[in-house]
Motif scaffolding. Structure first.
Motif, PDB file in Angstrom:
ATOM      1  N   ALA A 292      -9.531  10.366  20.072  1.00  0.00           N
ATOM      2  CA  ALA A 292      -8.358  11.120  19.627  1.00  0.00           C
ATOM      3  C   ALA A 292      -8.750  12.474  19.046  1.00  0.00           C
ATOM      4  O   ALA A 292      -8.013  13.445  19.163  1.00  0.00           O
ATOM      5  CB  ALA A 292      -7.590  10.308  18.581  1.00  0.00           C
ATOM      6  N   TRP A 293      -9.926  12.542  18.446  1.00  0.00           N
ATOM      7  CA  TRP A 293     -10.416  13.807  17.894  1.00  0.00           C
ATOM      8  C   TRP A 293     -10.643  14.783  19.043  1.00  0.00           C
ATOM      9  O   TRP A 293     -10.371  15.977  18.929  1.00  0.00           O
ATOM     10  CB  TRP A 293     -11.685  13.532  17.112  1.00  0.00           C
ATOM     11  CG  TRP A 293     -12.208  14.491  16.079  1.00  0.00           C
ATOM     12  CD1 TRP A 293     -13.497  14.504  15.631  1.00  0.00           C
ATOM     13  CD2 TRP A 293     -11.532  15.518  15.334  1.00  0.00           C
ATOM     14  NE1 TRP A 293     -13.646  15.473  14.670  1.00  0.00           N
ATOM     15  CE2 TRP A 293     -12.459  16.115  14.472  1.00  0.00           C
ATOM     16  CE3 TRP A 293     -10.225  16.009  15.328  1.00  0.00           C
ATOM     17  CZ2 TRP A 293     -12.140  17.175  13.600  1.00  0.00           C
ATOM     18  CZ3 TRP A 293      -9.898  17.061  14.468  1.00  0.00           C
ATOM     19  CH2 TRP A 293     -10.846  17.617  13.622  1.00  0.00           C
ATOM     20  N   ILE A 294     -11.100  14.285  20.198  1.00  0.00           N
ATOM     21  CA  ILE A 294     -11.251  15.136  21.392  1.00  0.00           C
ATOM     22  C   ILE A 294      -9.869  15.514  21.942  1.00  0.00           C
ATOM     23  O   ILE A 294      -9.602  16.686  22.218  1.00  0.00           O
ATOM     24  CB  ILE A 294     -12.123  14.427  22.454  1.00  0.00           C
ATOM     25  CG1 ILE A 294     -13.573  14.327  21.951  1.00  0.00           C
ATOM     26  CG2 ILE A 294     -12.063  15.174  23.800  1.00  0.00           C
ATOM     27  CD1 ILE A 294     -14.503  13.470  22.804  1.00  0.00           C
TER      28      ILE A 294
ATOM     29  N   GLY B 131      -5.812  17.041  12.648  1.00  0.00           N
ATOM     30  CA  GLY B 131      -6.571  16.683  11.452  1.00  0.00           C
ATOM     31  C   GLY B 131      -7.761  15.806  11.785  1.00  0.00           C
ATOM     32  O   GLY B 131      -7.704  14.979  12.698  1.00  0.00           O
ATOM     33  N   SER B 132      -8.833  15.971  11.041  1.00  0.00           N
ATOM     34  CA  SER B 132     -10.006  15.126  11.261  1.00  0.00           C
ATOM     35  C   SER B 132      -9.648  13.668  11.007  1.00  0.00           C
ATOM     36  O   SER B 132      -8.993  13.347  10.019  1.00  0.00           O
ATOM     37  CB  SER B 132     -11.131  15.532  10.303  1.00  0.00           C
ATOM     38  OG  SER B 132     -12.104  14.503  10.272  1.00  0.00           O
TER      39      SER B 132
ATOM     40  N   LEU C 205      -6.735  22.263   7.427  1.00  0.00           N
ATOM     41  CA  LEU C 205      -7.693  22.626   6.372  1.00  0.00           C
ATOM     42  C   LEU C 205      -7.351  21.905   5.067  1.00  0.00           C
ATOM     43  O   LEU C 205      -8.228  21.426   4.352  1.00  0.00           O
ATOM     44  CB  LEU C 205      -7.665  24.144   6.165  1.00  0.00           C
ATOM     45  CG  LEU C 205      -8.890  24.800   5.549  1.00  0.00           C
ATOM     46  CD1 LEU C 205     -10.140  24.498   6.353  1.00  0.00           C
ATOM     47  CD2 LEU C 205      -8.693  26.306   5.455  1.00  0.00           C
ATOM     48  N   VAL C 206      -6.048  21.815   4.775  1.00  0.00           N
ATOM     49  CA  VAL C 206      -5.603  21.158   3.543  1.00  0.00           C
ATOM     50  C   VAL C 206      -5.851  19.659   3.632  1.00  0.00           C
ATOM     51  O   VAL C 206      -6.221  19.014   2.645  1.00  0.00           O
ATOM     52  CB  VAL C 206      -4.104  21.443   3.278  1.00  0.00           C
ATOM     53  CG1 VAL C 206      -3.677  20.856   1.931  1.00  0.00           C
ATOM     54  CG2 VAL C 206      -3.822  22.936   3.311  1.00  0.00           C
ATOM     55  N   GLY C 207      -5.688  19.117   4.846  1.00  0.00           N
ATOM     56  CA  GLY C 207      -5.907  17.683   5.053  1.00  0.00           C
ATOM     57  C   GLY C 207      -7.330  17.257   4.748  1.00  0.00           C
ATOM     58  O   GLY C 207      -7.588  16.095   4.430  1.00  0.00           O
ATOM     59  N   GLN C 208      -8.259  18.204   4.844  1.00  0.00           N
ATOM     60  CA  GLN C 208      -9.654  17.881   4.495  1.00  0.00           C
ATOM     61  C   GLN C 208      -9.835  17.791   2.993  1.00  0.00           C
ATOM     62  O   GLN C 208     -10.715  17.112   2.507  1.00  0.00           O
ATOM     63  CB  GLN C 208     -10.571  19.000   5.004  1.00  0.00           C
ATOM     64  CG  GLN C 208     -10.961  18.843   6.431  1.00  0.00           C
ATOM     65  CD  GLN C 208     -12.264  19.577   6.694  1.00  0.00           C
ATOM     66  OE1 GLN C 208     -12.364  20.759   6.458  1.00  0.00           O
ATOM     67  NE2 GLN C 208     -13.256  18.856   7.149  1.00  0.00           N
TER      68      GLN C 208
END
Length: 360
Positions: free
Chosen positions: A19-21, A28-29, A71-74
């Motif tokens: 899913a990351w791909i 989001g990561s 970015l915030v999700g990290q």
């Protein structure tokens, strides 16, 4: 595929990689969601996956995702409780119980949000989504392309703020209203989108996308174990194309209006030495230019992958000096229709380009 089967933690690890791909830089990561699921599974939780065709026409399905800037999700950790709360709130709003949970987008961490909600709520996850990848905006879905109703929507944050968008005049308005609420709570929130019926999921969803993420993740992991090229394994599995390989030269990004926007420049190495690829993104990669000419564009999936590990690189994790390979994967057919392109083609992102598929 069996109608209703338990998903193992090992499969969830593969779904996260795949899913990351498929996230094309966004969604989001999956890392933090994966940590949550490892913990839930250690406590004995097992989430079942259900074949969309097993849904009854009048079943209610909760469509969930985190909304905001990757970015915030990290920085703000995901919590299964907020996504479960968004689903419970929606049940209160519509006065009905959900039969199952599904992902809004199979891209990145949002592929795992339904698993976290399902674990908390004791429900199965539907093997489907409505993007077949990740997109930044609410109207960029197969449900919007099919003109389904876009409201109500529930939005919950970690501070115990909760918002219901009771109505919206259009999908664009739903995006605007929910995005405004999302920005107000700090550009990350858990959402439950307009509830869908089993019939709507079967007719308008992008089916078996969870299985697709699983298949891609398993291909990457098998290649790593055998010391083969994981990127080649993805291309073989999904009929993709290798577009470029090199080293990240420059990244310019800013979190604005609840999105992560910017550009990345890759200097070519090996076969691509002497060439440059520039990528533009709004959470997800939208257009890739090779030496100034458009080489790939949305809705074709533009995926940036770590050349060595085969791990996807998100728009929030791009770093100077990374060795990266850019590949294209085919988009779900519904996105390539004239109506689909109006929602998710290059012009939907503000690029005055006629869509030309890498696979044309």
């Amino acid at each position: 595929m069996t109608a209703h089967r338990p998903v193992t933690l090992d499969e969830i690890e593969s779904i996260a990689i795949g899913a990351w791909i498929l996230g094309t830089g966004g969604g989001g990561s999956p890392y933090l969601a994966l940590l949550n699921l490892r913990q839930l599974y250690r406590k004995g939780t097992v989430v079942p996956l259900i074949d969309p065709m097993e849904l009854q026409d009048d079943d209610r399905v909760a469509v969930v995702s985190n909304m905001g800037a990757p970015l915030v999700g990290q920085e703000r950790l995901t919590d299964p409780h907020t996504i479960a709360q968004a689903v419970r709130m929606m049940e209160d709003v519509i006065g009905q119980s959900f039969r199952a949970v599904m992902s809004l987008e199979i891209g990145g961490g949002n592929s795992l949000q339904p698993f976290m909600a399902a674990a908390m709520l004791g429900l199965p996850v539907v093997d489907a989504d409505c993007m077949g990848r990740a997109f930044p905006e609410a109207q960029m879905t197969s449900f919007a392309i099919h003109d389904l109703q876009m409201y109500p929507l529930t939005l919950v944050d970690v501070r115990d703020n909760a918002v219901v968008v009771a109505r919206a005049a259009s999908w664009k308005w739903m995006e605007r209203l929910s995005r405004t609420a999302c920005v107000a709570v700090g550009s990350i929130a858990s959402t439950c989108k307009a509830p869908r019926t089993g019939k709507e999921v079967k007719e308008c969803g992008i089916l078996y996308s969870t299985s697709k993420a699983l298949r891609i993740g398993q291909a990457v992991r098998a290649a790593r174990r055998a010391h083969h090229d994981p990127i080649e394994a993805v291309l073989t599995s999904e009929g993709g194309q290798r577009l470029f390989a090199g080293k990240l030269q420059d990244v310019d990004r800013r979190a604005t209006e609840g999105f992560l926007r910017g550009t990345a420049t890759i200097e070519g190495l090996d076969d691509f030495r002497g060439h440059t690829m520039r990528l533009a993104f709004q959470n997800e990669f939208a257009v890739a230019w090779l030496d100034g000419r458009p080489r790939a564009m949305t809705p074709d999936l533009i995926c940036v992958i770590d050349t060595v590990s085969g791990e996807a690189i998100g728009t929030e994790t791009l770093r100077y000096g990374q060795r990266a390979t850019v590949i294209a994967l085919p988009a779900p057919p519904v996105l390539l229709t004239p109506k689909g392109l109006a929602h998710v083609g290059p012009r939907a992102f503000g690029y005055d380009l006629d869509f030309v598929s890498v696979f044309a």
